[in-house]
Design a protein around this motif. Structure first.
Motif, PDB file in Angstrom:
ATOM      1  N   LYS A  39       0.831  -1.199   0.000  1.00 52.51           N
ATOM      2  CA  LYS A  39       0.000   0.000   0.000  1.00 52.51           C
ATOM      3  C   LYS A  39       0.871   1.256   0.000  1.00 52.51           C
ATOM      4  N   GLY A  40       1.975   1.202   0.759  1.00 51.56           N
ATOM      5  CA  GLY A  40       2.895   2.338   0.816  1.00 51.56           C
ATOM      6  C   GLY A  40       3.533   2.628  -0.526  1.00 51.56           C
ATOM      7  N   TYR A  41       3.979   1.570  -1.197  1.00 53.61           N
ATOM      8  CA  TYR A  41       4.590   1.762  -2.525  1.00 53.61           C
ATOM      9  C   TYR A  41       3.559   2.274  -3.524  1.00 53.61           C
ATOM     10  N   ALA A  42       2.332   1.752  -3.417  1.00 53.10           N
ATOM     11  CA  ALA A  42       1.277   2.221  -4.322  1.00 53.10           C
ATOM     12  C   ALA A  42       0.988   3.700  -4.087  1.00 53.10           C
ATOM     13  N   LYS A  43       1.067   4.095  -2.828  1.00 49.62           N
ATOM     14  CA  LYS A  43       0.766   5.485  -2.472  1.00 49.62           C
ATOM     15  C   LYS A  43       1.753   6.461  -3.107  1.00 49.62           C
ATOM     16  N   VAL A  44       3.030   6.013  -3.237  1.00 50.53           N
ATOM     17  CA  VAL A  44       4.049   6.895  -3.832  1.00 50.53           C
ATOM     18  C   VAL A  44       4.308   6.533  -5.297  1.00 50.53           C
ATOM     19  N   ASP A  45       3.391   5.750  -5.885  1.00 51.57           N
ATOM     20  CA  ASP A  45       3.449   5.379  -7.314  1.00 51.57           C
ATOM     21  C   ASP A  45       4.711   4.606  -7.685  1.00 51.57           C
ATOM     22  N   ASN A  46       5.206   3.793  -6.764  1.00 52.76           N
ATOM     23  CA  ASN A  46       6.360   2.955  -7.067  1.00 52.76           C
ATOM     24  C   ASN A  46       5.854   1.536  -7.335  1.00 52.76           C
ATOM     25  N   LEU A  47       5.324   1.329  -8.553  1.00 55.00           N
ATOM     26  CA  LEU A  47       4.722   0.041  -8.884  1.00 55.00           C
ATOM     27  C   LEU A  47       5.743  -1.085  -8.957  1.00 55.00           C
ATOM     28  N   GLU A  48       6.968  -0.735  -9.314  1.00 52.77           N
ATOM     29  CA  GLU A  48       8.023  -1.759  -9.395  1.00 52.77           C
ATOM     30  C   GLU A  48       8.283  -2.366  -8.024  1.00 52.77           C
ATOM     31  N   LYS A  49       8.443  -1.511  -7.024  1.00 54.12           N
ATOM     32  CA  LYS A  49       8.676  -1.992  -5.655  1.00 54.12           C
ATOM     33  C   LYS A  49       7.446  -2.726  -5.123  1.00 54.12           C
ATOM     34  N   MET A  50       6.274  -2.241  -5.489  1.00 49.08           N
ATOM     35  CA  MET A  50       5.043  -2.888  -5.061  1.00 49.08           C
ATOM     36  C   MET A  50       4.993  -4.330  -5.570  1.00 49.08           C
ATOM     37  N   MET A  51       5.350  -4.536  -6.846  1.00 48.69           N
ATOM     38  CA  MET A  51       5.324  -5.869  -7.418  1.00 48.69           C
ATOM     39  C   MET A  51       6.426  -6.757  -6.847  1.00 48.69           C
ATOM     40  N   GLU A  52       7.571  -6.159  -6.535  1.00 49.29           N
ATOM     41  CA  GLU A  52       8.654  -6.925  -5.896  1.00 49.29           C
ATOM     42  C   GLU A  52       8.175  -7.473  -4.548  1.00 49.29           C
ATOM     43  N   THR A  53       7.466  -6.639  -3.803  1.00 47.59           N
ATOM     44  CA  THR A  53       6.940  -7.065  -2.502  1.00 47.59           C
ATOM     45  C   THR A  53       5.902  -8.162  -2.677  1.00 47.59           C
ATOM     46  N   TYR A  54       5.067  -8.018  -3.711  1.00 50.67           N
ATOM     47  CA  TYR A  54       4.049  -9.037  -3.999  1.00 50.67           C
ATOM     48  C   TYR A  54       4.704 -10.376  -4.325  1.00 50.67           C
ATOM     49  N   GLU A  55       5.751 -10.351  -5.134  1.00 50.76           N
ATOM     50  CA  GLU A  55       6.450 -11.595  -5.502  1.00 50.76           C
ATOM     51  C   GLU A  55       7.134 -12.214  -4.285  1.00 50.76           C
ATOM     52  N   GLU A  56       7.707 -11.362  -3.425  1.00 45.07           N
ATOM     53  CA  GLU A  56       8.343 -11.878  -2.202  1.00 45.07           C
ATOM     54  C   GLU A  56       7.309 -12.569  -1.318  1.00 45.07           C
ATOM     55  N   MET A  57       6.127 -11.975  -1.253  1.00 42.01           N
ATOM     56  CA  MET A  57       5.056 -12.570  -0.452  1.00 42.01           C
ATOM     57  C   MET A  57       4.677 -13.938  -1.002  1.00 42.01           C
ATOM     58  N   LYS A  58       4.542 -14.045  -2.318  1.00 37.85           N
ATOM     59  CA  LYS A  58       4.185 -15.325  -2.931  1.00 37.85           C
ATOM     60  C   LYS A  58       5.260 -16.377  -2.686  1.00 37.85           C
ATOM     61  N   LEU A  59       6.535 -15.972  -2.779  1.00 37.90           N
ATOM     62  CA  LEU A  59       7.636 -16.906  -2.521  1.00 37.90           C
ATOM     63  C   LEU A  59       7.642 -17.394  -1.079  1.00 37.90           C
ATOM     64  N   SER A  60       7.086 -16.578  -0.189  1.00 32.60           N
ATOM     65  CA  SER A  60       7.007 -16.956   1.225  1.00 32.60           C
ATOM     66  C   SER A  60       5.863 -17.916   1.488  1.00 32.60           C
ATOM     67  N   GLY A  61       5.086 -18.216   0.442  1.00 24.96           N
ATOM     68  CA  GLY A  61       3.972 -19.152   0.597  1.00 24.96           C
ATOM     69  C   GLY A  61       2.712 -18.527   1.145  1.00 24.96           C
ATOM     70  N   ILE A  62       2.628 -17.193   1.102  1.00 26.59           N
ATOM     71  CA  ILE A  62       1.460 -16.491   1.630  1.00 26.59           C
ATOM     72  C   ILE A  62       0.492 -16.190   0.495  1.00 26.59           C
ATOM     73  N   LYS A  63      -0.750 -16.583   0.688  1.00 27.19           N
ATOM     74  CA  LYS A  63      -1.781 -16.385  -0.328  1.00 27.19           C
ATOM     75  C   LYS A  63      -2.340 -14.961  -0.246  1.00 27.19           C
ATOM     76  N   ALA A  64      -2.529 -14.348  -1.401  1.00 27.06           N
ATOM     77  CA  ALA A  64      -3.069 -12.984  -1.444  1.00 27.06           C
ATOM     78  C   ALA A  64      -4.527 -12.976  -0.995  1.00 27.06           C
ATOM     79  N   ASN A  65      -4.919 -11.904  -0.304  1.00 30.20           N
ATOM     80  CA  ASN A  65      -6.310 -11.753   0.108  1.00 30.20           C
ATOM     81  C   ASN A  65      -6.962 -10.601  -0.650  1.00 30.20           C
ATOM     82  N   GLN A  66      -8.171 -10.244  -0.255  1.00 31.30           N
ATOM     83  CA  GLN A  66      -8.910  -9.182  -0.942  1.00 31.30           C
ATOM     84  C   GLN A  66      -8.152  -7.860  -0.921  1.00 31.30           C
ATOM     85  N   THR A  67      -7.547  -7.547   0.235  1.00 26.45           N
ATOM     86  CA  THR A  67      -6.838  -6.273   0.367  1.00 26.45           C
ATOM     87  C   THR A  67      -5.666  -6.183  -0.603  1.00 26.45           C
TER      88      THR A  67
END
Length: 578
Positions: A463-491
């Protein structure tokens, strides 16, 4: 530095003591004794307090003055470093009294045994060793150990001890022991073992009891097998054993937890009908139903049920008022219910204060949130970790980083280790302040401190990266989350969708919206509203309307949108009281 006649400069370490919410029944209280005005120490700049509010009446609060256009109403909290310690938090040495020397020896031996079990985590191993070494194990000592662990709700210890005792020839394993064992498995949600014990009892000729069936019903409920739990309850209604008041309390709670609201309402209405049931709904049942209506968003029904309690002579408790406060969203309404509770002669508990702090925090009224926290401390109520997290959130919502850090540090001082919720809330303070460098640093610290980020933690950083329009960092965080085995939720999906949409990439926003369904996460109201708001052209609006449709999530006839709160500590604390 000059001051106006109506103001005094307040030394920052005691400034927090001026901020408190008066008891609505108390007389006006002078706060002059709570203020410290230094004479020699250097004074922090721009800290003023208006003395014309030194006498507080019902509903009044100390007001911090703005100086030189400074709009931060809690400047003093920054400098205080820590919330004030209270005597009640300090460990006191308990005086012990024993009947005689033999009693003292027995008590110390039992405590040593309990500590050994706690340390090893295996009561059967410890008890077996003690019996081998001493050649005897007093039954009173074993029974006392069982009762103590039951009181502590350490059901895994209770079941392990009882299973060990079943194999011991010197212990007469009775029907009560079997019932306690089924109850222990029930509390752990282990329905397979609970069923096994009940089948064994039936083979041994024990008469089916309401205790054993209720325990099995609870086991299914805690194990998430809501339909099985309901089936046992229906069988008890039709062929026995007759459900008890405790059975009704448990089945109502299970049905509510399983979002089987219609079924819970039917069971409760049966209890209200004198011709259909010899039992009458008690206080706990009313509490569960009020909580259910809160979950379903049926606030009018909850209020009517609250009124019905009084009509039927059901005593209303602090928990009753806590239930009402939990679903009010307006801080004024929450404050009114809080005052009603006190006028009824009831003492607020930690959940009551947490509800009020939460309401003020959500309304971004940080002064009042801190004031209520101070009132709780002054009332001698030890704050829970959850209440600390709620106060932390009150500052984090507004991005008040320094104040949030003060609360975070105070948790450790009061012997509360910050949990993942605390760290995530502190992270959100940096995010809401748009300080992503500090947020990244704190995220690293979180992992260094041995905590595992969860879906809410990753979502906060994204959310923080999205707020400052840093989509690259936002996606990096998303990929790290997936690699950690955490399933994405609605938020998570909503954050991704919103971020791309605001960067004029409506196509990507639509793709993320569609992925929600494929990942088993149906779009909630927030996701639908965001998609509609992102559609700018006629074609985009047409596509958005087709995707969103007019669907609402229906839960057993109750219209309910499944909005997700990152952390709802108040609701969690309240559900623990039911």
């Amino acid at each position: 530095m000059e001051t106006s006649p109506s103001s005094s400069i307040i030394h920052s370490p005691t400034l927090h003591q001026t901020t408190y919410r008066c008891h609505p029944l108390s007389s006006a209280i002078s706060i002059s004794s709570r203020l410290t005005v230094p004479t020699a120490n250097p004074l922090p700049p721009k800290l003023y307090f208006s003395t014309k509010h030194s006498i507080l009446k019902v509903g009044q609060y100390p007001r911090f003055l703005k100086v030189d256009g400074n709009t931060n109403a809690l400047v003093g909290v920054i400098a205080m470093g820590m919330l004030p310690p209270r005597k009640l938090f300090r460990k006191r040495k308990k005086e012990e009294h024993f009947k005689n020397a033999a009693d003292e020896a027995n008590q110390k031996s039992w405590r040593s045994l309990m500590k050994e079990i706690e340390d090893t985590g295996s009561p059967s191993t410890v008890l077996r060793r003690h019996r081998t070494n001493d050649h005897s194990l007093p039954k009173d000592l074993v029974l006392g150990t069982l009762v103590r662990f039951k009181q502590m709700k350490k059901w895994h210890f209770v079941s392990e001890i009882l299973e060990w005792l079943r194999s011991q020839s010197w212990w007469d394993f009775s029907e009560m022991d079997f019932l306690m064992l089924i109850t222990a498995y029930g509390k752990q949600g282990d329905f397979n073992k609970a069923e096994r014990i009940l089948s064994f009892m039936n083979k041994k000729g024990y008469v089916p009891s309401v205790v054993s069936h209720t325990a099995l019903l609870e086991a299914y409920g805690r194990g998430g097998r809501y339909n099985n739990a309901e089936a046992i309850f229906r069988r008890m209604q039709s062929s026995g054993p007759e459900p008890s008041a405790v059975t009704y309390q448990i089945i109502l709670k299970i049905l509510v937890e399983g979002n089987k609201f219609k079924e819970a309402e039917e069971v409760f209405e049966t209890l209200l009908d004198k011709e259909k049931s010899p039992l009458r709904p008690d206080q706990k049942m009313f509490h569960v139903m009020i909580y259910m209506y809160k979950k379903a968003g049926s606030y009018d029904k909850a209020r009517k049920l609250f009124a019905l309690m009084a009509e039927r002579g059901i005593k209303q408790s602090t928990v009753t008022y806590n239930s009402l406060m939990s679903f009010e969203t307006n801080y004024k309404e929450v404050s009114n219910i809080y005052d009603q509770m006190q006028r009824a002669g009831l003492q607020p508990d930690v959940v009551s204060y947490a509800s009020l702090i939460n309401a003020y925090g959500k309304a971004r009224r940080e002064e009042e949130a801190l004031a209520v926290f101070e009132e709780m401390l002054d009332a001698g109520i030890r704050p829970s970790r959850k209440s600390y997290n709620i106060l932390l959130d009150a500052f984090a919502i507004s991005g008040m980083v320094e104040q949030a850090r003060t609360v975070f540090k105070s948790m450790r001082r009061d012997r509360y280790t910050p949990d993942i919720c605390s760290y995530t809330t502190m992270l959100s303070a940096y995010v809401n302040a748009s300080d992503m460098a500090a947020a990244e640093s704190f995220f690293t610290r979180l992992k260094q401190d041995g905590l595992q980020p969860n879906v809410v933690t990753y979502g906060t950083l994204m959310k923080g990266y999205a707020k400052v329009d840093n989509l690259e960092k936002m996606m990096e965080t998303y990929e790290e989350m997936k690699l950690s085995g955490i399933k994405a939720n609605q938020t998570i999906f909503t954050t991704l969708m919103d971020a791309y949409g605001k960067n004029r990439d409506f196509g990507s926003a639509v793709e993320w919206y569609k992925k929600m369904e494929s990942y088993g996460v149906p779009p909630d109201r927030k996701a639908k509203n965001i998609l509609l708001s992102l559609a700018k052209t006629v074609d985009e609006q047409k596509e958005a309307n087709q995707l969103v449709g007019c669907m609402e999530t229906k839960v057993n006839g109750f219209s309910r949108f499944l909005d997700e709160e990152d952390y709802d500590d108040v609701e969690e604390a309240l559900s623990g009281q039911l």
